[in-house]
Scaffold this motif. Structure first.
Motif, PDB file in Angstrom:
ATOM      1  N   SER A 177       0.844  -1.191   0.000  1.00 33.74           N
ATOM      2  CA  SER A 177       0.000   0.000   0.000  1.00 33.74           C
ATOM      3  C   SER A 177       0.882   1.245   0.000  1.00 33.74           C
ATOM      4  N   PRO A 178       0.367   2.398  -0.453  1.00 35.92           N
ATOM      5  CA  PRO A 178       1.179   3.620  -0.524  1.00 35.92           C
ATOM      6  C   PRO A 178       1.810   4.045   0.802  1.00 35.92           C
ATOM      7  N   ASP A 179       1.164   3.720   1.934  1.00 40.86           N
ATOM      8  CA  ASP A 179       1.750   4.078   3.226  1.00 40.86           C
ATOM      9  C   ASP A 179       2.699   3.012   3.758  1.00 40.86           C
ATOM     10  N   GLN A 182       0.295  -1.985   4.637  1.00 38.63           N
ATOM     11  CA  GLN A 182      -0.555  -3.102   4.286  1.00 38.63           C
ATOM     12  C   GLN A 182      -0.123  -3.711   2.965  1.00 38.63           C
ATOM     13  N   VAL A 184      -1.535  -5.307  -0.501  1.00 38.13           N
ATOM     14  CA  VAL A 184      -2.695  -5.310  -1.365  1.00 38.13           C
ATOM     15  C   VAL A 184      -2.613  -6.575  -2.189  1.00 38.13           C
TER      16      VAL A 184
END
Length: 185
Positions: A177-179, A182, A184
């Motif tokens: 995930s971009p942060d 997580q 995906v």
């Protein structure tokens, strides 16, 4: 397939697929742009760079290599030449490329500078694929089959190299995930 009655010829239907690459803006509502590419570019991995250039897997000399496509499609440079090289992923700052290669006789995760220099092994893994790099640029995440042909699982290896760590068994085609918090799937 149909065979002529006298057995001297046959007729068959074949599929001749043509692939193309497109850049589609997600934020500014701009128009899709077709990228100048060759027949199978990107089929086994594509990695956009922050400056608009793109690294793609490409069928160079009958072997899969990584190529750098210029933003406007005017230039193409082959980045790898040893072994088979595919599944590129690029760090957020656009300076480092992680990729799968068998250049040393075993399949593993490698890294290099975006210009193709400085290639080095990070870890050997059986049949790694679907690489992504954490936003901080410190780990490469990928899918790989387990030992002795076990089910595909998601693994992580340091961008500096070292022993791979199992993240999730049974999970294929991971992306970060971009942060970076997580996976995906």
């Amino acid at each position: 397939v149909s065979v002529r009655a006298d057995g001297t010829a046959f007729v068959s239907v074949g599929l001749d697929a043509a692939y193309s690459l497109w850049r589609i803006p997600l934020r500014d509502g701009g128009s899709p742009q077709r990228l100048a590419s060759e027949r199978y570019d990107g089929l086994l991995g594509i990695a956009p760079l922050p400056d608009g250039r793109t690294i793609v897997s490409s069928g160079e000399r009958g072997n899969i290599q990584l190529a750098l496509l210029e933003r406007e499609g005017g230039g193409r440079r082959i980045l790898t030449r040893e072994g088979t090289n595919l599944w590129p992923a690029v760090t957020a700052d656009g300076t480092t490329v992680a990729f799968v290669s068998n250049r040393d006789g075993q399949t593993g995760i490698w890294r290099m500078n975006v210009d193709g220099s400085g290639a080095r092994l990070l870890a050997h893994l059986p049949r790694p694929s679907w690489l992504s790099i954490t936003p901080q640029g410190n780990y490469v995440v990928c899918a790989s089959v387990g030992e002795a042909g076990a089910a595909t699982a998601t693994w992580r290896v340091s961008i500096e190299g070292g022993e791979p760590t199992l993240i999730a068994a049974g999970i294929d085609r991971p992306a970060i995930s971009p942060d970076g918090r997580q996976l995906v799937l």
